[in-house]
Design a protein around this motif. Structure first.
Motif, PDB file in Angstrom:
ATOM      1  N   GLY A  51     -40.845 -35.169  16.291  1.00  0.00           N
ATOM      2  CA  GLY A  51     -42.135 -34.647  15.226  1.00  0.00           C
ATOM      3  C   GLY A  51     -43.172 -34.142  15.705  1.00  0.00           C
ATOM      4  O   GLY A  51     -42.801 -34.467  17.251  1.00  0.00           O
ATOM      5  N   VAL A  52     -43.818 -33.290  15.701  1.00  0.00           N
ATOM      6  CA  VAL A  52     -45.200 -32.611  15.670  1.00  0.00           C
ATOM      7  C   VAL A  52     -45.653 -33.059  15.353  1.00  0.00           C
ATOM      8  O   VAL A  52     -46.388 -33.853  14.366  1.00  0.00           O
ATOM      9  N   ALA A  53     -47.368 -33.886  16.309  1.00  0.00           N
ATOM     10  CA  ALA A  53     -47.816 -34.149  16.018  1.00  0.00           C
ATOM     11  C   ALA A  53     -49.279 -34.495  17.348  1.00  0.00           C
ATOM     12  O   ALA A  53     -49.099 -33.913  18.568  1.00  0.00           O
ATOM     13  N   PHE A  54     -50.439 -34.605  17.343  1.00  0.00           N
ATOM     14  CA  PHE A  54     -51.087 -33.880  17.443  1.00  0.00           C
ATOM     15  C   PHE A  54     -52.762 -35.572  17.187  1.00  0.00           C
ATOM     16  O   PHE A  54     -52.594 -35.919  16.248  1.00  0.00           O
ATOM     17  N   ALA A  55     -53.604 -35.842  18.678  1.00  0.00           N
ATOM     18  CA  ALA A  55     -54.319 -36.428  18.004  1.00  0.00           C
ATOM     19  C   ALA A  55     -55.773 -36.190  18.705  1.00  0.00           C
ATOM     20  O   ALA A  55     -55.798 -34.681  18.789  1.00  0.00           O
ATOM     21  N   VAL A  56     -56.879 -37.217  17.642  1.00  0.00           N
ATOM     22  CA  VAL A  56     -57.680 -36.564  17.386  1.00  0.00           C
ATOM     23  C   VAL A  56     -58.851 -38.419  17.792  1.00  0.00           C
ATOM     24  O   VAL A  56     -58.301 -38.914  16.397  1.00  0.00           O
ATOM     25  N   LYS A  57     -60.374 -38.230  17.634  1.00  0.00           N
ATOM     26  CA  LYS A  57     -61.203 -39.077  17.966  1.00  0.00           C
ATOM     27  C   LYS A  57     -61.836 -39.408  17.230  1.00  0.00           C
ATOM     28  O   LYS A  57     -62.449 -37.949  17.216  1.00  0.00           O
ATOM     29  N   ALA A  58     -62.129 -39.933  16.556  1.00  0.00           N
ATOM     30  CA  ALA A  58     -63.400 -39.532  15.359  1.00  0.00           C
ATOM     31  C   ALA A  58     -63.189 -40.874  14.782  1.00  0.00           C
ATOM     32  O   ALA A  58     -62.781 -41.757  14.622  1.00  0.00           O
ATOM     33  N   ASN A  59     -64.403 -41.631  14.117  1.00  0.00           N
ATOM     34  CA  ASN A  59     -65.333 -42.539  13.704  1.00  0.00           C
ATOM     35  C   ASN A  59     -65.241 -42.492  12.688  1.00  0.00           C
ATOM     36  O   ASN A  59     -65.829 -41.801  11.990  1.00  0.00           O
ATOM     37  N   VAL A  60     -64.614 -42.947  11.285  1.00  0.00           N
ATOM     38  CA  VAL A  60     -65.054 -42.437  10.148  1.00  0.00           C
ATOM     39  C   VAL A  60     -66.372 -42.923   8.892  1.00  0.00           C
ATOM     40  O   VAL A  60     -66.425 -42.548   8.131  1.00  0.00           O
ATOM     41  N   LEU A  61     -67.142 -43.198  10.067  1.00  0.00           N
ATOM     42  CA  LEU A  61     -68.464 -43.616   9.312  1.00  0.00           C
ATOM     43  C   LEU A  61     -69.704 -42.519  10.918  1.00  0.00           C
ATOM     44  O   LEU A  61     -70.907 -42.814   9.960  1.00  0.00           O
TER      45      LEU A  61
END
Ligand code: NAD
Length: 272
Positions: free
Chosen positions: A60-70
């Motif tokens: 598959g094709v995927a990418f990562a991203v860092k974030a706090n949903v708050l």
């Protein structure tokens, strides 16, 4: 209706909050199998990247991203990254959430033992952690006049589970918010934007493992009660969500918005 091979999903861009987790990772994985570019968002980039690696290994094709949903600023930064790279966003899955050990009332405790800071944290994670990403990312949908939001509710939303007051209340709020947002977005931006929720029953995840299973893998007394109350007699596995997810993300559900779909082996249907 044509036989649906979900071909319309190829090349769509999805963002899965809590995508490094058990259910979020599973949902990202099945979408990626159908050609969706899966954005894995989680608290740490390492966690998100590990989930991306699994998807890539499966082709598959995927990418990562860092974030706090708050954290609204981090969410906006993530949105900017996605728009700069792909020019669009098609699907938002709000899978970050769960209970927290401190927010569980112990077997020998009562509501009077509940600690406000723990309660607040679990309420924030589940309901604010769903509303805030919906606000930030559905702005893209409003501009595009298309997009899909899928929230993750729980069996404890409709009939609250003992001991997990904050979790149950915040999941009930997610059901309510799902309907609210469905009406808001369809009413203002048209029928291209759909908002629905999936309410999983009991799946073994990292947060509930110790509540449901002993270290040896046997059922705890609470685990036993849950299985007794589940007509299908087992816990769910992440793949049990695949059908509901594909239905809600595809053209199979073009007139479906504001619904909550139970995936629970019959848990919500039975009384004794
Ligand atoms: P999980 O713990 O495996 O995954 C949750 C993920 O969310 C983790 O990767 C975690 O790092 C991430 N996360 C936590 N806080 C975050 C934050 N502030 N910002 C960004 N990411 C954050 O749990 P799971 O079992 O996969 O649950 C996923 C969702 O499904 C949750 O909303 C949970 O409440 C819901 N759910 C789970 C079950 C179950 O039985 N496992 C049942 C019903 C509903």
């Amino acid at each position: 209706m044509k036989i649906n091979e979900f071909a319309e999903l190829k090349g769509k861009v999805a963002l899965i909050t809590g995508g490094a987790g058990v259910l979020g990772g599973g949902m990202a994985g099945i979408l990626a199998q159908y050609g969706v570019i899966a954005g894995i968002m989680d608290l740490t980039i390492e966690g998100a990247e590990a989930a991306v690696d699994v998807i890539k290994k499966n082709g598959g094709v995927a990418f990562a991203v860092k974030a706090n949903v708050l954290n609204k600023e981090e969410l906006i930064q993530a949105r900017d990254i996605i728009i700069e790279k792909y020019g669009k966003l098609d699907i938002l899955i709000n899978a970050a959430g769960g209970n927290m050990p401190g927010a569980t009332i112990g077997p020998d405790q009562a509501i009077y033992d509940m600690q406000l800071p723990h309660l607040q944290k679990v309420l924030d994670l589940n309901i604010i952690g769903t509303i805030l990403p919906s606000q930030v990312f559905s702005e893209v949908f409003a501009k595009q006049k298309s997009g899909i939001v899928i929230n993750i509710s729980s069996a404890s939303a409709q009939r609250p589970l003992s001991r997990v007051v904050g979790y149950s209340a915040s999941k009930a709020a997610i059901d309510n918010f799902t309907k609210w947002l469905a009406v808001e977005l369809a009413g203002k931006y048209g029928d291209g934007i759909r908002v629905n929720a999936i309410a999983p029953g009991f799946f073994i995840g990292e947060q509930n493992r110790a509540l449901l299973l002993t270290p040896d893998g046997d059922l705890t007394p609470r685990g036993e009660k849950i299985i007794e109350h589940t007509p299908m007699g087992r816990f769910g596995v992440p793949e049990d969500l695949d059908g509901a997810l594909m239905f809600l993300c595809s053209n199979m559900s073009t007139f479906v918005t504001g619904t909550v779909l139970n995936i629970d082996g019959g848990f919500a249907a039975t009384s004794i």
